[in-house]
Design a protein around this motif. Structure first.
Motif, PDB file in Angstrom:
ATOM      1  N   SER A 366     -11.832  22.758  -2.639  1.00  0.00           N
ATOM      2  CA  SER A 366     -10.883  21.801  -1.945  1.00  0.00           C
ATOM      3  C   SER A 366     -11.440  20.427  -2.608  1.00  0.00           C
ATOM      4  O   SER A 366     -12.588  20.152  -2.824  1.00  0.00           O
ATOM      5  N   LEU A 367     -10.596  19.386  -3.109  1.00  0.00           N
ATOM      6  CA  LEU A 367     -10.833  18.348  -3.454  1.00  0.00           C
ATOM      7  C   LEU A 367     -11.546  17.572  -2.662  1.00  0.00           C
ATOM      8  O   LEU A 367     -12.498  16.596  -2.802  1.00  0.00           O
ATOM      9  N   VAL A 368     -11.404  17.560  -1.378  1.00  0.00           N
ATOM     10  CA  VAL A 368     -12.137  16.547  -0.318  1.00  0.00           C
ATOM     11  C   VAL A 368     -13.515  16.962  -0.282  1.00  0.00           C
ATOM     12  O   VAL A 368     -14.497  16.213  -0.395  1.00  0.00           O
ATOM     13  N   VAL A 369     -13.712  18.140  -0.358  1.00  0.00           N
ATOM     14  CA  VAL A 369     -15.208  18.555  -0.335  1.00  0.00           C
ATOM     15  C   VAL A 369     -15.895  18.109  -1.491  1.00  0.00           C
ATOM     16  O   VAL A 369     -16.959  17.611  -1.501  1.00  0.00           O
ATOM     17  N   VAL A 370     -15.078  18.267  -2.955  1.00  0.00           N
ATOM     18  CA  VAL A 370     -15.857  17.878  -4.008  1.00  0.00           C
ATOM     19  C   VAL A 370     -16.148  16.556  -3.877  1.00  0.00           C
ATOM     20  O   VAL A 370     -17.046  15.985  -4.368  1.00  0.00           O
ATOM     21  N   VAL A 371     -14.973  15.739  -3.524  1.00  0.00           N
ATOM     22  CA  VAL A 371     -15.021  14.229  -3.592  1.00  0.00           C
ATOM     23  C   VAL A 371     -16.133  13.743  -2.673  1.00  0.00           C
ATOM     24  O   VAL A 371     -17.017  12.810  -2.909  1.00  0.00           O
ATOM     25  N   GLY A 372     -16.195  14.549  -1.640  1.00  0.00           N
ATOM     26  CA  GLY A 372     -17.125  14.143  -0.640  1.00  0.00           C
ATOM     27  C   GLY A 372     -18.517  14.472  -0.975  1.00  0.00           C
ATOM     28  O   GLY A 372     -19.363  13.465  -0.632  1.00  0.00           O
ATOM     29  N   ALA A 373     -18.602  15.439  -1.514  1.00  0.00           N
ATOM     30  CA  ALA A 373     -20.127  15.735  -1.908  1.00  0.00           C
ATOM     31  C   ALA A 373     -20.599  14.795  -2.963  1.00  0.00           C
ATOM     32  O   ALA A 373     -21.873  14.455  -2.989  1.00  0.00           O
ATOM     33  N   PHE A 374     -19.838  14.569  -3.895  1.00  0.00           N
ATOM     34  CA  PHE A 374     -20.003  13.525  -4.969  1.00  0.00           C
ATOM     35  C   PHE A 374     -20.344  11.948  -4.391  1.00  0.00           C
ATOM     36  O   PHE A 374     -21.342  11.370  -4.612  1.00  0.00           O
ATOM     37  N   LEU A 375     -19.627  11.727  -3.378  1.00  0.00           N
ATOM     38  CA  LEU A 375     -19.927  10.371  -2.745  1.00  0.00           C
ATOM     39  C   LEU A 375     -21.146  10.456  -1.949  1.00  0.00           C
ATOM     40  O   LEU A 375     -21.957   9.554  -1.784  1.00  0.00           O
ATOM     41  N   PHE A 376     -21.321  11.545  -1.219  1.00  0.00           N
ATOM     42  CA  PHE A 376     -22.679  11.531  -0.468  1.00  0.00           C
ATOM     43  C   PHE A 376     -23.868  11.579  -1.151  1.00  0.00           C
ATOM     44  O   PHE A 376     -24.928  11.065  -1.002  1.00  0.00           O
ATOM     45  N   SER A 377     -23.627  12.226  -2.349  1.00  0.00           N
ATOM     46  CA  SER A 377     -25.061  12.096  -3.425  1.00  0.00           C
ATOM     47  C   SER A 377     -25.173  10.731  -3.858  1.00  0.00           C
ATOM     48  O   SER A 377     -26.381  10.468  -4.117  1.00  0.00           O
ATOM     49  N   ALA A 378     -24.288  10.179  -4.087  1.00  0.00           N
ATOM     50  CA  ALA A 378     -24.222   8.793  -4.507  1.00  0.00           C
ATOM     51  C   ALA A 378     -24.875   7.913  -3.270  1.00  0.00           C
ATOM     52  O   ALA A 378     -25.660   7.215  -3.675  1.00  0.00           O
ATOM     53  N   ALA A 379     -24.625   8.280  -2.219  1.00  0.00           N
ATOM     54  CA  ALA A 379     -24.964   7.658  -0.935  1.00  0.00           C
ATOM     55  C   ALA A 379     -26.519   7.851  -0.824  1.00  0.00           C
ATOM     56  O   ALA A 379     -27.309   7.079  -0.485  1.00  0.00           O
ATOM     57  N   VAL A 380     -26.922   9.060  -1.000  1.00  0.00           N
ATOM     58  CA  VAL A 380     -28.304   9.601  -1.049  1.00  0.00           C
ATOM     59  C   VAL A 380     -29.114   8.610  -2.069  1.00  0.00           C
ATOM     60  O   VAL A 380     -30.122   8.122  -1.761  1.00  0.00           O
ATOM     61  N   GLY A 381     -28.694   8.470  -3.086  1.00  0.00           N
ATOM     62  CA  GLY A 381     -29.111   7.577  -4.226  1.00  0.00           C
ATOM     63  C   GLY A 381     -29.145   6.143  -3.904  1.00  0.00           C
ATOM     64  O   GLY A 381     -30.542   5.635  -3.939  1.00  0.00           O
ATOM     65  N   VAL A 382     -28.420   5.540  -3.160  1.00  0.00           N
ATOM     66  CA  VAL A 382     -28.185   4.120  -2.767  1.00  0.00           C
ATOM     67  C   VAL A 382     -29.545   4.258  -1.787  1.00  0.00           C
ATOM     68  O   VAL A 382     -30.400   3.417  -1.582  1.00  0.00           O
TER      69      VAL A 382
END
Ligand SMILES: Nc1ncnc2c1ncn2[C@@H]1O[C@H](COP(=O)(O)OP(=O)(O)OP(=O)(O)O)[C@@H](O)[C@H]1O
Ligand SMILES: [Mg+2]
Lengths: 404, 238
Positions: A366-382
């Motif tokens: 699912s594109l939503v899941v993939v994009v979500g996970a990517f954004l989430f990991s970026a957020a974890v970085g921030v």
């Protein structure tokens, strides 16, 4: 400047590759787990949904044995099986029923030449294929004469065909089921795994009469599949069938049913519910591991800030402002966790693809899941990069330069 | 530049480390004025406060008491970011211990100040290569500090201070690790910058020979300015 900062971050990350790899490992595992869980969950949900659609939402299953309380047959000892007459009665007497089919099942060994396999033998008739909407891949269904006289003909499921014949056509071949030799007249379309995870294609179907006489030696019908006419209420049909069966099975008032009626729609939605709960739970566990990954990043970034105190001092001495130092470390953390997220997504999808294959469910990325996970990991970085970056930015130039 | 005031002015500056018994007066009431375009050498025994003074001039550190005016502006009134801008735009520092970025090529080290000045990459590269050539490091641009000799590292540090064409170069023993030949070459570079570009140069040195390149010599002892005048031997006392 932001491009500069990004370049600096990438340089810093690759200057200490080993440490960077260890740092992102937590994120990689967390993201991979979340992605794999959600993708598999979606796969099995869509499998269930497909099953419901395939089965039709208007299929009922009539089985012996009470549905309530103590398992098994109501008040009496053993629940009686049904008969072919029950099938006819349901079709004739209940208006909302489109058609009904008898069903009985047994397991046996099948032999073709030197090949042999064990499979499940189903006694039924052509109406069954109509009720569960199962088209033929090749050949034909039973002739009315074959059904009536109980001829030795059979229709194969795809798995049995693969086991005995490989990819060649089985039509016209003779196979042996115990003492019975029968001719293959048809091949069913592949159906895949059921919502319960069993292989629906591992089956041989015989005319009911043949099955009763030659395989089990009695005239029991162990289950009746009923399809309700489009636009008619299945709930009403259930009530009517229940009344009819109570009468036919002479169950007196006040006594419990010794049979039960299952609505496939209910079963399917229950299964979807269970799948969703499981997916949710496992994803929550995976999300916790993402969090742990984030703390790992923070830990390493803090160590890195201490290790690089002199570097920070030098940057401040040549004119870097606090914000620029902050950005440098923040961007470094974010780039690290995004790399981790990316690797995690790839790994998670690969795991999900393998898992879906093993579980025989569709692979539904699912594109939503993939994009979500990517954004989430970026957020974890921030989030987890901010504290160490802040500490770096607050350093006093001369103290930082003196740091040994 | 403000013509009214000196470029660098210390008014009764003190820098005290530690408390009570352990108290060290690294600078003990220093008054000092350096005008734009001067070439000043600071000498004095080890521990006399030379590096401390340089760090203050470079806005890296703050005095315990007294006022420091840079170009007429009270540095104490500036916040960290404003001081960073001052360092970025007006000051080039050569540290006693070089302070180069480890695992970073000479070229990247020299480019560093230009990154913060916002100079575009290609121009940065070109200017860094130019100053590296000026300090005699052609062919060493891509070496890490760990692959360079002490003298070569010192020259990278000098190149880094020069690259942004600052108003003032603060050099803490820029020739401490160089042989006489190389030291003279570096001093010629500084002299040229001073004479041709009007750059102000403040340099700490232990060698009288090098101090003679300067127009003014400040002699420090125990955190105080003991002599301030002509660099030739026995320069006038104040
Ligand atoms: N961070 C510090 N903490 C405590 N004392 C310090 C600190 N920095 C310098 N000092 C002391 O201040 C005095 C002056 O030090 P400074 O580094 O300015 O001397 P210097 O003249 O540069 O000596 P050198 O010629 O050896 O470089 C010394 O006594 C030193 O011990
Ligand atoms: Mg010193």
């Amino acid at each position: 400047m932001i491009w500069e900062t990004f370049r600096l971050a990438v340089q810093a990350i690759f200057r200490n590759t080993m440490r960077s790899v260890l740092t992102v490992l937590g994120i990689v595992i967390g993201v991979a787990a979340v992605i794999a869980m959600l993708t598999l969950g979606q796969g099995s949900s869509s499998q269930v949904t497909a099953d419901i659609e395939k089965l039709g939402t208007n299929v009922l299953m009539l089985m012996p044995g009470g549905s309530s309380g103590q398992h098994g047959p109501g008040s009496s000892s053993v629940a009686k099986a049904f008969t072919l007459k029950d099938v006819d009665a349901i079709i004739d007497q209940i208006g909302s029923v489109e058609t009904a089919a008898p069903y009985a099942q047994s397991a046996t060994n099948v032999v073709y030449g030197a090949e042999s396999t064990s499979t499940s033998i189903v006694g039924t008739d052509n109406r069954y294929l109509t009720v569960v909407d199962w088209p033929l891949e090749m050949g034909r269904s039973f002739l009315a004469s074959e059904e009536q006289s109980g001829k030795s003909v059979c229709i194969l499921g795809e798995t049995v065909r693969q086991n005995l014949f490989g990819n060649t056509s089985p039509i016209g071949e003779m196979i042996r089921l115990n003492s019975l030799t029968c001719e293959i007249v048809g091949l069913l379309e592949a159906k895949g795994a059921s919502s319960f995870g069993t292989d629906q294609d591992d089956v041989i179907s015989l005319p009911m009469k043949t099955f009763q006489r030659r395989i089990i030696g009695n005239s029991d019908v162990s289950m009746i599949f009923i399809s309700v006419r489009d636009g008619q209420s299945t709930e009403r049909a259930i009530v009517e069938i229940e009344a009819l069966m109570r009468e036919r099975r002479r169950i007196s008032e006040g006594e419990d049913d010794d049979f039960s009626i299952m609505d496939m729609k209910q079963i399917a939605s229950m299964l979807t519910g269970i799948t969703n709960i499981l997916t949710g739970l496992l994803s929550a566990v995976a999300a916790v591991s993402l969090l742990v990954g984030g703390i790992g990043i923070m830990n390493i970034m803090l160590v890195s800030v201490t290790e690089r105190t002199r570097e920070i001092g030098i940057r401040l001495a040549v004119g870097a402002q606090a914000n620029q130092v902050l950005m440098q470390f923040l961007v470094e953390a974010v780039v690290l966790s995004m790399i981790g997220g990316f690797v995690g997504i790839v790994l998670g999808l690969a795991l999900a693809a393998v898992g879906a294959n093993l579980m025989m469910i569709p692979f539904v990325p699912s594109l939503v899941v993939v994009v979500g996970a990517f954004l989430f990991s970026a957020a974890v970085g921030v989030i987890f990069g901010y504290f160490p970056a802040r500490r770096a930015a607050k350093l006093d130039p001369i103290e930082a330069l003196r740091y040994q | 530049m403000n013509p009214e005031s000196a470029l660098i002015e210390f008014r009764d500056i003190a820098k005290i480390y530690g408390h009570g018994e352990a108290e060290v007066r690294a600078l003990d009431g220093v008054d000092l004025k350096i005008e734009a375009g001067e070439f000043v050498a600071i000498m004095g025994p080890s521990g006399s406060g030379k590096s401390t003074a340089m760090n203050l001039i470079g806005c890296l550190d703050s005095p315990t008491s007294g006022d420091y005016l840079f170009n007429g502006v009270h540095v104490a009134s500036l916040n960290q970011d404003q001081r960073a801008l001052l360092r970025r735009n007006y000051l080039g520092f050569v540290f006693q211990g070089y302070n180069l970025l480890a695992r970073t090529s000479a070229l990247d080290n020299v480019e560093l100040p230009l990154i913060y000045k916002g100079v575009a990459r290609a121009e940065r590269r070109q200017r860094a290569l130019e100053v590296l050539a000026k300090v005699g490091l052609q062919g060493r641009e891509h070496h890490d500090p760990s692959e360079l000799s002490g003298g070569q590292q010192q020259r990278v540090a000098i190149a880094r201070a020069l690259v942004g064409s600052p108003e003032v170069i603060l050099a803490d023993e820029p020739t401490g690790n160089l042989d006489t030949q190389m030291s003279r070459e570096i001093m010629e570079v500084l002299k040229e910058l001073n004479e041709e570009d009007g750059m102000t140069i403040v340099m700490v040195t232990h060698e009288e020979d090098m101090a003679e390149y300067a127009h003014r010599l400040i002699w420090m002892v125990d955190g105080k300015v003991e002599r301030d005048g002509n660099p030739v031997r026995g320069g006038s006392r104040r």
